[in-house]
Design a protein around this motif. Structure first.
Motif, short mmCIF file in Angstrom:
data_model
loop_
_atom_site.label_atom_id
_atom_site.label_comp_id
_atom_site.label_asym_id
_atom_site.label_seq_id
_atom_site.Cartn_x
_atom_site.Cartn_y
_atom_site.Cartn_z
N LEU A 24 -9.39 -52.79 6.76
CA LEU A 24 -10.14 -52.19 7.69
C LEU A 24 -9.58 -51.18 8.46
O LEU A 24 -10.24 -49.97 8.92
CB LEU A 24 -10.54 -53.56 8.70
N LEU A 25 -8.47 -51.11 8.82
CA LEU A 25 -7.71 -50.16 9.51
C LEU A 25 -7.74 -48.70 8.32
O LEU A 25 -7.85 -47.73 9.02
CB LEU A 25 -6.06 -50.42 9.71
N GLY A 26 -7.49 -49.07 7.10
CA GLY A 26 -7.63 -48.18 6.19
C GLY A 26 -8.99 -47.34 6.26
O GLY A 26 -9.22 -46.24 6.06
N TRP A 27 -10.03 -48.20 6.26
CA TRP A 27 -11.32 -47.53 6.36
C TRP A 27 -11.72 -46.84 7.62
O TRP A 27 -12.22 -45.90 7.66
CB TRP A 27 -12.39 -48.82 6.24
N GLN A 28 -10.97 -47.45 8.80
CA GLN A 28 -11.06 -46.51 10.01
C GLN A 28 -10.37 -45.48 10.07
O GLN A 28 -10.98 -44.71 10.50
CB GLN A 28 -10.55 -47.65 11.13
N GLN A 29 -9.30 -45.26 9.51
CA GLN A 29 -8.48 -44.00 9.70
C GLN A 29 -8.51 -43.31 8.13
O GLN A 29 -7.79 -42.43 8.22
CB GLN A 29 -6.96 -44.51 9.87
N ASP A 30 -9.30 -43.87 7.26
CA ASP A 30 -9.52 -43.18 5.95
C ASP A 30 -8.21 -42.97 5.40
O ASP A 30 -7.97 -41.83 4.89
CB ASP A 30 -10.14 -41.73 6.23
N ILE A 31 -7.43 -44.11 5.13
CA ILE A 31 -5.99 -44.30 4.58
C ILE A 31 -6.37 -44.57 3.12
O ILE A 31 -6.83 -45.85 2.92
CB ILE A 31 -5.17 -45.04 5.35
N VAL A 32 -6.10 -43.79 2.19
CA VAL A 32 -6.54 -44.30 0.72
C VAL A 32 -5.46 -45.38 0.44
O VAL A 32 -5.86 -46.35 -0.34
CB VAL A 32 -6.36 -43.21 -0.17
N LEU A 33 -4.22 -45.43 0.73
CA LEU A 33 -3.37 -46.20 0.41
C LEU A 33 -3.84 -47.81 0.76
O LEU A 33 -3.48 -48.73 0.06
CB LEU A 33 -1.98 -46.12 0.90
N LEU A 34 -4.17 -47.91 1.92
CA LEU A 34 -4.69 -49.10 2.38
C LEU A 34 -5.92 -49.73 1.74
O LEU A 34 -6.22 -51.03 1.75
CB LEU A 34 -4.82 -49.10 3.81
N LYS A 35 -6.75 -48.66 1.58
CA LYS A 35 -8.42 -49.13 0.95
C LYS A 35 -7.99 -49.29 -0.48
O LYS A 35 -8.76 -50.29 -0.94
CB LYS A 35 -9.19 -47.93 1.17
N ARG A 36 -7.39 -48.57 -1.36
CA ARG A 36 -7.35 -48.64 -2.73
C ARG A 36 -6.12 -49.05 -3.39
O ARG A 36 -5.84 -49.46 -4.46
CB ARG A 36 -7.68 -47.13 -3.31
N ILE A 37 -4.73 -48.91 -2.75
CA ILE A 37 -3.59 -48.96 -3.00
C ILE A 37 -3.11 -47.75 -3.87
O ILE A 37 -2.41 -47.16 -3.69
CB ILE A 37 -3.33 -50.18 -3.91
N LEU A 38 -4.01 -47.48 -4.91
CA LEU A 38 -3.74 -46.32 -5.79
C LEU A 38 -5.06 -45.56 -5.92
O LEU A 38 -6.25 -46.11 -5.80
CB LEU A 38 -3.67 -46.69 -7.14
N PRO A 39 -5.01 -44.14 -6.01
CA PRO A 39 -6.35 -43.31 -5.85
C PRO A 39 -7.26 -43.63 -7.10
O PRO A 39 -8.65 -43.90 -6.74
CB PRO A 39 -6.04 -42.00 -6.22
N GLU A 40 -6.88 -44.23 -8.16
CA GLU A 40 -7.71 -44.51 -9.48
C GLU A 40 -8.35 -45.91 -9.41
O GLU A 40 -9.10 -46.24 -10.11
CB GLU A 40 -6.92 -44.25 -10.53
#
Length: 641
Positions: A24-40
């Protein structure tokens, strides 16, 4: 094991909550690492993270009660609601947009293979199963909860293996995006927490128990998970790189699996056998320790028994009921009578032969008769000790029956020689006391007769002689002489008063109507005026309520009368105090005078005091006399009431 399961459950729930919060913090701050772990990789949907948070907090509260348990159930029901709404949308029945409630714009614009980042169907199915499992766990249906938790674990494992094999876009229907990698991790952790939450119950208990099977299962489970996953990875890699044909790789995979499962079977057997051998060894050691402990306690019991038997102040014995032959005799026999214990046991007629001649026949016959009737008994007889002493013994015998017949005798012989001697001394003392009482009574009677004779001779007889002389003169003159008649009358009246006074002192007062208090008042009044003696009488106000025996009252009256006579004759006193009272359960009579007194150590008690003492002893009382020259005399008498 239960404590370990508890900590694993809480730790897993906390990790799931932490991962979801970071998402949720990744979605809030648009942090890819927290949302996806890896970009792909696929990003975790925000509502998926919320559902994981609800699951985690619900599981943390599963052991609570009251309103906290209600909150846990509401959280579990909320997870089910989210899953149902998403599945309805996937089926095209009703789309509530539940997976687009948070960060709607970002969710729509975050794409994977051209598809928006919605909650995947298999994630919704996992939440539905997890929510039902939670509700069952919170309601106490442990086994059902564990069965629903198993497919949740399967979904998580499938997702993680798909990512591991690089098949995340192909292992499910291509119309949906795959589950996020950390979503699969969360499902695996949460399902494990559900299974371990109540590890002592359900089928999980077979794995978490402390028996050999449980130990083997815990050792083999990691291998069962890791080995197939690793083999599958290498087979799939070989197929994709076309090193061998698919058939070869499948054959190699099957052979390897068979071999590895054979190794696992052997390892299982080895572990179970080792545990069983260890258990048997521990059992043998425990049995040996128990046997040694039992033997030790038995020896201790035997030692305590013999110590107790030999410390009892009496001869403890056992004998055959038919032959009266001793089978056991305590060591006290040798200390008491001087004969070795072996003689008691080895000589069949030892006991009878050492009974005193006068007691032998009846004692043996009485014991044999009582034994034949099966009655426990006790009797007293004399035995001759090794040094020639004659001891009185009380023999207490118990008859032990078997099949309705006397089988054994057990008993104890107690030395009562001293008791017998004390009884004899007491009888002699009582006889001596009775003789003394009789002697004192005779002396008192003689004293009373002497006093009566002296009173009649020296006083009354003299008065009557004078009257006779006056009457003789009047008879000789043959005229009426008024003076002589008057004198004769006065002397006769004085003689009559003396006779009345003498009779009053000899005849016992009637205490039935007046009572002791009134009788003592009359006695005090009768001695005050003629002898110029002040007598103070003090009696408890509640004395009449004590209901004292009349014979005791007469005895107290005689003691007061006797002591007053002694005071009048010898004390030269002017004041006398008489006090009668109750103290605890004794009557206390106290007589004190202010006379000349005497030395009680140099002057022996006279007949009067001996008479008082005999009266007191008759009622088991005590007499105390205190006096000294010039200090008067105090007599205190105490008798039980």
């Amino acid at each position: 094991m239960n404590r370990i399961s508890f900590y694993l459950t809480r730790t897993s729930a906390i990790i799931v909550i932490a991962i979801a919060v970071l998402v949720l913090l990744g979605w809030q701050q648009d942090i890819v690492l927290l949302k996806r772990i890896l970009p792909e990789m696929v990003a975790m949907n925000p509502m998926t993270a919320v559902a994981f948070i609800l699951c985690g907090f619900s599981l943390l509260l599963f052991q609570q009660k009251g309103y906290k348990l209600t909150i846990a159930k509401i959280l579990a029901a909320s997870v089910i609601l989210i899953a149902v709404l998403r599945l309805l949308a996937v089926a095209g029945l009703y789309d509530a947009g539940i997976d687009r409630l948070l960060f709607t714009k970002q969710v729509q614009t975050t794409l994977y293979n051209g598809v928006a980042n919605h909650m995947v169907p298999h994630a919704a199915a996992g939440f539905l199963l997890a929510g039902v499992s939670l509700l069952l766990l919170l309601s106490g249906h442990i086994l059902a909860s564990q069965w629903f938790a198993l497919p949740v674990n399967g979904l998580g494992v499938l997702s993680v293996i798909g990512y591991t094999y690089h098949l995340s876009s192909n292992y499910l229907n291509t119309s949906f995006i795959p589950m996020a990698f950390h979503g699969g991790i969360c499902f695996m952790l949460f399902s494990m927490a559900l299974l371990l939450a109540k590890s002592r119950r359900g089928f999980v208990a077979e794995i978490t128990n402390m028996h050999a099977g449980g130990k083997a299962a815990r050792l083999l489970l990691p291998a069962l998970v890791i080995i197939p996953a690793v083999l599958g990875y290498y087979v799939l890699t070989g197929v994709l790189r076309e090193r061998f044909s698919v058939v070869v790789w499948v054959a190699l995979f099957v052979c390897t699996v068979i071999f590895m499962f054979g190794v696992l079977v052997w390892a299982t057997a080895y572990i179970i056998n080792k545990s069983e051998i260890k258990r048997l060894q521990e059992k043998r050691i425990a049995d040996e320790q128990r046997r040694q402990l039992v033997e030790y306690k038995f020896r201790q019991s035997q030692e305590r028994y013999y110590t107790l038997m030999n410390s009892v102040d009496g001869i403890v014995w056992e004998a055959d009921a038919q032959t009266l032959v001793f089978t056991f005799v305590s060591e006290q026999a040798e200390r008491m009578l001087g004969y070795p214990v072996e003689r008691w046991i080895n000589e069949p007629d030892f006991w009878a032969e050492h009974i005193y001649d006068e007691d032998r026949t009846w004692a043996v016959n009485y014991c044999a008769q009582s034994t034949s009737e099966g009655k426990s008994h006790q009797f007293e007889y004399r035995m001759i000790a090794a040094d020639g002493r004659i001891l009185w013994l009380r023999d207490i015998v118990a008859v032990i029956m078997e099949n309705g017949k006397p089988a054994r005798l057990s008993g104890i012989m107690v030395d009562i020689t001293e008791q017998r001697q004390l009884e004899k001394n007491l009888q002699e003392k009582e006889l001596s006391q009775q003789k003394l009482i009789t002697e004192i009574t005779i002396l008192a009677q003689e004293k009373e007769r002497n006093e009566l004779g002296l009173e009649l001779h020296d006083n009354i007889n003299q008065l009557l002689s004078v009257v006779k002389l006056y009457l003789g003169v009047a008879k000789t003159e043959k005229t009426f002489n008024e003076d002589i008649i008057e004198r004769s009358y006065l002397h006769l009246e004085e003689a009559m008063q003396d006779i009345r006074k003498l009779s009053h002192s000899l005849v016992a007062p009637s205490l039935g109507h007046d009572g002791l208090k009134e009788a003592l008042e009359d006695l005090a009044e009768s001695v005050q005026e003629p002898n110029k003696l002040s007598v103070q009488l003090l009696v408890d106000e509640d004395y009449e309520a004590l209901q004292v025996d009349k014979n005791k009252e007469l005895m107290l009256y005689r003691i007061v009368q006797e002591q007053l006579n002694n005071i009048l004759k010898y004390a030269k006193a002017t004041e006398v105090t008489i006090r009668l009272q109750q103290q605890n359960d004794h009557l206390i009579l106290f007589i004190r005078d202010n006379g000349v007194g005497f030395d009680i150590h140099q002057q022996g008690n006279g007949i009067g005091l001996k008479n008082i003492n005999s009266r007191v002893n008759f009622y088991s009382g005590k007499m105390h006399l205190a006096s000294a020259p010039g200090e008067g005399c105090t007599l205190e008498v105490s008798i039980p009431n």
